[in-house]
Scaffold this active site. Structure first.
Site, short mmCIF file in Angstrom:
data_model
loop_
_atom_site.label_atom_id
_atom_site.label_comp_id
_atom_site.label_asym_id
_atom_site.label_seq_id
_atom_site.Cartn_x
_atom_site.Cartn_y
_atom_site.Cartn_z
N THR A 109 9.69 30.78 -25.03
CA THR A 109 11.07 31.24 -24.84
C THR A 109 11.24 32.62 -25.47
OG1 THR A 109 11.83 30.17 -26.88
CG2 THR A 109 12.02 28.90 -24.84
N GLU A 110 12.36 33.21 -25.15
CA GLU A 110 12.77 34.45 -25.78
C GLU A 110 12.89 34.24 -27.29
OE1 GLU A 110 16.78 37.27 -25.29
OE2 GLU A 110 16.69 35.26 -24.43
N CYS A 112 14.90 35.74 -30.65
CA CYS A 112 15.98 36.61 -31.09
C CYS A 112 15.59 37.22 -32.43
CB CYS A 112 17.29 35.83 -31.21
SG CYS A 112 17.99 35.41 -29.60
N ASP A 176 18.19 25.89 -28.37
CA ASP A 176 17.90 24.51 -28.76
C ASP A 176 18.63 23.49 -27.91
OD1 ASP A 176 16.94 22.26 -30.04
OD2 ASP A 176 17.08 23.16 -32.02
#
Length: 294
Positions: A109-110, A112, A176
C-alpha cells in the site's frame, strides 16, 4: 513495464540498503524497518523499484488461523476491498500475493510520510483551528466516498491511529480496513468490532449503520482538538462500555472551549438517526471560509 531485479545482487552491493525479501515479480523490496504492528499484521518500510518510491509492505501471518475460516475471510476481504477503492483521502493499494511456503499474506500500500494523525498531532502541538478543520474535512471526504460506495462500506475502526498524514502536503488519508464491512441496501451491520473508546453506543447492540463512523469521526475531531484520547478517564473496557451506553460524553469535551467546535462534535455524537451524514457535515457552516485542499 515491470522491473526485474536480482535480490542476491542487491545483497552483495555494499552501498545499497539490502532488502530482507522481494515480491514474486521482483518489483517491491522489503526493508527490516517496522512502521507499525498489530495483533495479526506487521507493516514494514519497502521500496517500489519501478516507480522509485517508498511504499508500505503489509504482512499477515496466516499460520495459526487454519481452523478460523472467518478470520481468514476477513484478511482476504480487506485485500479485495482495498483493491476496489480509489480516492484521494483513502490509502492507495498496489498489489498483493500469498507466500504459501511461509503461510503469509502480503500486500503493498501507499505509505504516508508522517505516520498516523495521532502521532503527527502529538509532534505538532501548535496547530491553527483552520488546519484542524482542513484535516477533519478530508476525513469526512474519505467517509463520504465509503458511505456512498456501491455497496456501502462501514469502516468500523475509525480513530486517529488509523488515519494517516503526509505532513509536507497536509494530506490526510484513512487506512487500516481490517474491520471494514460492506453492507446491503438497508446499510445495517451486526458484528461487534472496533476500538472501544471510539465505538458508538449502538455498536454494542449489534445493529447499526454507517453512522457509527460519524460518531467515531466526532471523537477523532475531539482528539485532535484536545490531544487526548476519548474516555481516558475510564480504566477498563467495561467502564468504557458502561459510560458510552449510558450516554455520558468523554471528559475531554470539557476542554473544548470554542462553542462552534463543541457544537459540531455534539452533532456527530448524537443519537444515530440525529447524526448528519458525511455529505451533510461537509456542507456544514463549520467549514465555511476554508480554501479547497483537494
Amino acid at each position: 513495464m515491470v522491473v526485474r531485479v536480482n535480490p542476491a545482487a542487491d545483497l552483495l552491493d555494499k552501498d545499497a540498503e539490502p532488502f530482507v525479501e522481494v515480491d514474486p515479480t521482483g518489483r517491491y523490496g522489503r526493508y527490516s524497518d517496522l512502521l507499525g504492528a498489530g495483533a495479526t499484521k506487521k507493516v514494514y518500510r519497502a521500496f517500489d523499484q519501478e516507480k522509485g518510491i517508498e511504499v508500505a509492505w503489509n504482512q499477515v501471518k496466516l499460520r495459526g488461523f487454519d481452523d478460523n475460516e472467518s478470520m481468514l475471510d476477513r484478511f482476504f476481504a480487506e485485500v479485495r476491498l482495498l483493491g476496489s477503492l480509489k480516492h484521494d483521502n483513502i490509502i492507495s493499494f498496489y498489489n498483493w500475493w500469498t507466500d504459501e511456503k511461509n503461510s503469509k499474506l502480503n500486500f503493498i500500500t501507499e505509505v504516508c510520510t508522517s505516520g498516523s494523525l495521532r502521532d503527527y498531532r502529538k509532534k505538532h502541538r501548535h496547530v491553527s483551528l483552520k488546519a484542524l478543520k482542513k484535516w477533519s474535512r478530508q476525513i469526512l471526504r474519505g467517509l463520504e466516498y465509503l458511505h456512498t460506495h456501491e455497496p456501502c462500506i462501514i469502516h468500523r475502526d475509525l480513530n486517529c491511529a488509523n488515519v494517516f498524514m503526509n505532513g509536507n502536503s497536509g494530506q490526510v488519508k484513512i487506512g487500516d480496513f481490517g474491520l471494514a464491512a460492506t453492507v446491503g441496501e438497508n446499510h445495517v451491520a451486526h458484528t461487534i468490532l472496533g476500538t472501544p473508546e471510539y465505538m458508538a453506543p449502538e455498536l454494542y447492540e449489534e445493529e447499526y449503520t454507517e453512522m457509527v463512523d460519524i460518531y467515531a469521526f466526532g471523537l477523532c475531531l475531539l482528539e485532535i482538538m484536545t490531544m487526548e484520547i476519548p474516555y481516558m478517564e475510564c480504566t477498563s473496557i467495561t467502564k468504557i462500555y458502561k459510560t458510552v451506553t449510558s450516554g455520558v460524553k468523554p471528559l475531554a469535551m470539557e476542554k473544548v472551549k470554542d462553542p462552534e467546535v463543541k457544537a459540531f462534535i455534539d452533532k456527530c455524537l448524537g443519537k444515530p438517526r440525529a447524526r448528519p451524514s458525511a455529505s451533510e457535515l461537509l456542507q456544514d457552516p463549520f467549514f465555511d471560509g476554508l480554501d479547497d485542499d483537494q
